[in-house]
Motif scaffolding. Structure first.
Motif, short mmCIF file in Angstrom:
data_model
loop_
_atom_site.label_atom_id
_atom_site.label_comp_id
_atom_site.label_asym_id
_atom_site.label_seq_id
_atom_site.Cartn_x
_atom_site.Cartn_y
_atom_site.Cartn_z
N GLY A 56 -11.35 -11.44 2.85
CA GLY A 56 -11.93 -10.19 3.33
C GLY A 56 -11.05 -9.44 4.31
O GLY A 56 -11.31 -8.27 4.61
N GLU A 57 -10.01 -10.08 4.81
CA GLU A 57 -9.11 -9.43 5.77
C GLU A 57 -8.17 -8.46 5.07
O GLU A 57 -7.70 -8.71 3.96
N SER A 58 -7.91 -7.35 5.73
CA SER A 58 -6.94 -6.37 5.25
C SER A 58 -5.83 -6.25 6.27
O SER A 58 -6.04 -6.51 7.46
N GLY A 59 -4.67 -5.85 5.81
CA GLY A 59 -3.56 -5.66 6.73
C GLY A 59 -2.40 -4.97 6.06
O GLY A 59 -2.36 -4.82 4.84
N THR A 60 -1.45 -4.56 6.87
CA THR A 60 -0.21 -3.95 6.40
C THR A 60 0.92 -4.92 6.69
O THR A 60 1.09 -5.35 7.84
N LEU A 61 1.65 -5.29 5.66
CA LEU A 61 2.74 -6.25 5.79
C LEU A 61 4.06 -5.54 5.51
O LEU A 61 4.21 -4.87 4.48
N ASN A 62 5.00 -5.67 6.43
CA ASN A 62 6.34 -5.08 6.28
C ASN A 62 7.29 -6.17 5.81
O ASN A 62 7.46 -7.18 6.50
N ILE A 63 7.88 -5.95 4.65
CA ILE A 63 8.75 -6.95 4.05
C ILE A 63 10.18 -6.41 4.01
O ILE A 63 10.46 -5.43 3.32
N PRO A 64 11.10 -7.04 4.76
CA PRO A 64 12.50 -6.58 4.70
C PRO A 64 13.10 -6.85 3.31
O PRO A 64 12.67 -7.78 2.62
N ALA A 65 14.07 -6.05 2.92
CA ALA A 65 14.69 -6.17 1.60
C ALA A 65 15.15 -7.60 1.30
O ALA A 65 14.99 -8.08 0.18
N ALA A 66 15.67 -8.28 2.31
CA ALA A 66 16.16 -9.65 2.11
C ALA A 66 15.06 -10.61 1.69
O ALA A 66 15.33 -11.63 1.06
N GLU A 67 13.79 -10.29 2.02
CA GLU A 67 12.66 -11.14 1.65
C GLU A 67 11.86 -10.54 0.49
O GLU A 67 10.77 -10.99 0.18
N ALA A 68 12.44 -9.48 -0.12
CA ALA A 68 11.78 -8.84 -1.26
C ALA A 68 12.67 -9.05 -2.49
O ALA A 68 12.68 -10.13 -3.06
N TYR A 69 13.43 -8.03 -2.86
CA TYR A 69 14.29 -8.13 -4.04
C TYR A 69 15.77 -8.22 -3.67
O TYR A 69 16.63 -8.11 -4.54
N GLY A 70 16.06 -8.43 -2.39
CA GLY A 70 17.43 -8.61 -1.95
C GLY A 70 18.20 -7.31 -1.83
O GLY A 70 17.67 -6.22 -2.05
N ALA A 71 19.45 -7.44 -1.47
CA ALA A 71 20.34 -6.28 -1.32
C ALA A 71 20.81 -5.81 -2.69
O ALA A 71 20.85 -6.59 -3.65
N PRO A 126 14.98 -2.47 -9.57
CA PRO A 126 14.84 -1.11 -9.02
C PRO A 126 14.49 -1.07 -7.53
O PRO A 126 14.79 -0.09 -6.85
N LEU A 127 13.88 -2.13 -7.00
CA LEU A 127 13.51 -2.15 -5.58
C LEU A 127 14.52 -2.91 -4.72
O LEU A 127 14.31 -3.07 -3.52
N ALA A 128 15.63 -3.36 -5.31
CA ALA A 128 16.67 -4.05 -4.53
C ALA A 128 17.20 -3.10 -3.47
O ALA A 128 17.39 -1.92 -3.71
N GLY A 129 17.40 -3.64 -2.28
CA GLY A 129 17.95 -2.85 -1.18
C GLY A 129 16.91 -2.09 -0.38
O GLY A 129 17.26 -1.42 0.59
N HIS A 130 15.64 -2.19 -0.76
CA HIS A 130 14.59 -1.45 -0.08
C HIS A 130 13.69 -2.38 0.74
O HIS A 130 13.28 -3.43 0.25
N ASP A 131 13.39 -1.97 1.97
CA ASP A 131 12.34 -2.61 2.74
C ASP A 131 11.02 -2.13 2.13
O ASP A 131 10.90 -0.96 1.75
N LEU A 132 10.05 -3.02 2.01
CA LEU A 132 8.79 -2.70 1.35
C LEU A 132 7.62 -2.83 2.33
O LEU A 132 7.67 -3.63 3.26
N VAL A 133 6.57 -2.06 2.09
CA VAL A 133 5.35 -2.10 2.89
C VAL A 133 4.19 -2.33 1.93
O VAL A 133 4.05 -1.60 0.94
N PHE A 134 3.40 -3.34 2.20
CA PHE A 134 2.22 -3.63 1.38
C PHE A 134 0.97 -3.52 2.22
O PHE A 134 0.85 -4.18 3.26
N ASP A 135 0.04 -2.67 1.77
CA ASP A 135 -1.32 -2.67 2.31
C ASP A 135 -2.10 -3.61 1.41
O ASP A 135 -2.19 -3.38 0.20
N ILE A 136 -2.62 -4.69 2.00
CA ILE A 136 -3.31 -5.67 1.17
C ILE A 136 -4.69 -5.98 1.70
O ILE A 136 -4.98 -5.78 2.89
N GLU A 137 -5.53 -6.46 0.81
CA GLU A 137 -6.84 -7.00 1.15
C GLU A 137 -6.95 -8.34 0.43
O GLU A 137 -6.76 -8.42 -0.79
N VAL A 138 -7.25 -9.38 1.18
CA VAL A 138 -7.47 -10.70 0.59
C VAL A 138 -8.91 -10.69 0.05
O VAL A 138 -9.87 -10.77 0.80
#
Length: 144
Positions: A56-71, A126-138
């Motif tokens: 039930g928790e919601s939040g915004t998670l910031n994911i650096p490129a290195a922890e997403a699709y890399g450089a 296509p998302l390599a090199g990008h920091d990503l932001v996820f709004d999620i709800e569990v």
């Protein structure tokens, strides 16, 4: 209330955006995304940061490129002779192609340039090199 931990199967709703706010994906209007935490089914940063959240928790998670699709790796951009492609294949900038590597793996390629005698393809995600932001709800912690 239990918290998400490695090994749990969870269901989440999400909206994925680039750091500038451009949306690239969302589960809106679809079933929640279901995955096993810690199994490598999703990008590492999201997999790690969802741990500890509650149902039930919601939040915004910031994911650096290195922890997403890399450089981005410019070595993944290659020029290919048109003769290497089937002649009936109509390639345009933005077209997606599949190729088989020398070791038999399938890779996705995006056409980034088209000339008379050659095309330029990019094997980077296509998302390599990008920091990503996820709004999620569990939505649900199904369990281990």
């Amino acid at each position: 209330m239990s918290q998400v931990k490695s090994g749990d199967v969870v269901r989440i709703h999400y909206t994925g955006k680039l750091a500038d706010g451009t949306q690239f994906d969302s589960s809106a209007g679809r079933e929640p995304l279901e995955f096993k935490v810690g199994s490598g089914q999703i990008i590492p940063g999201l997999d790690r940061q969802i741990q500890g959240m509650k149902q039930g928790e919601s939040g915004t998670l910031n994911i650096p490129a290195a922890e997403a699709y890399g450089a981005r790796d410019e070595n993944q951009v290659q020029v290919v002779p048109r003769s290497a492609l089937p002649p009936e294949l109509d390639v345009q900038v933005g077209s997606n192609l599949q190729a088989t590597t020398q070791d038999g793996n399938q890779i996705s390629l995006t056409v980034v340039g088209v000339g008379d005698d050659e095309i330029t393809v990019d094997a980077n995600h296509p998302l390599a090199g990008h920091d990503l932001v996820f709004d999620i709800e569990v939505v649900e912690i199904v369990g281990a």
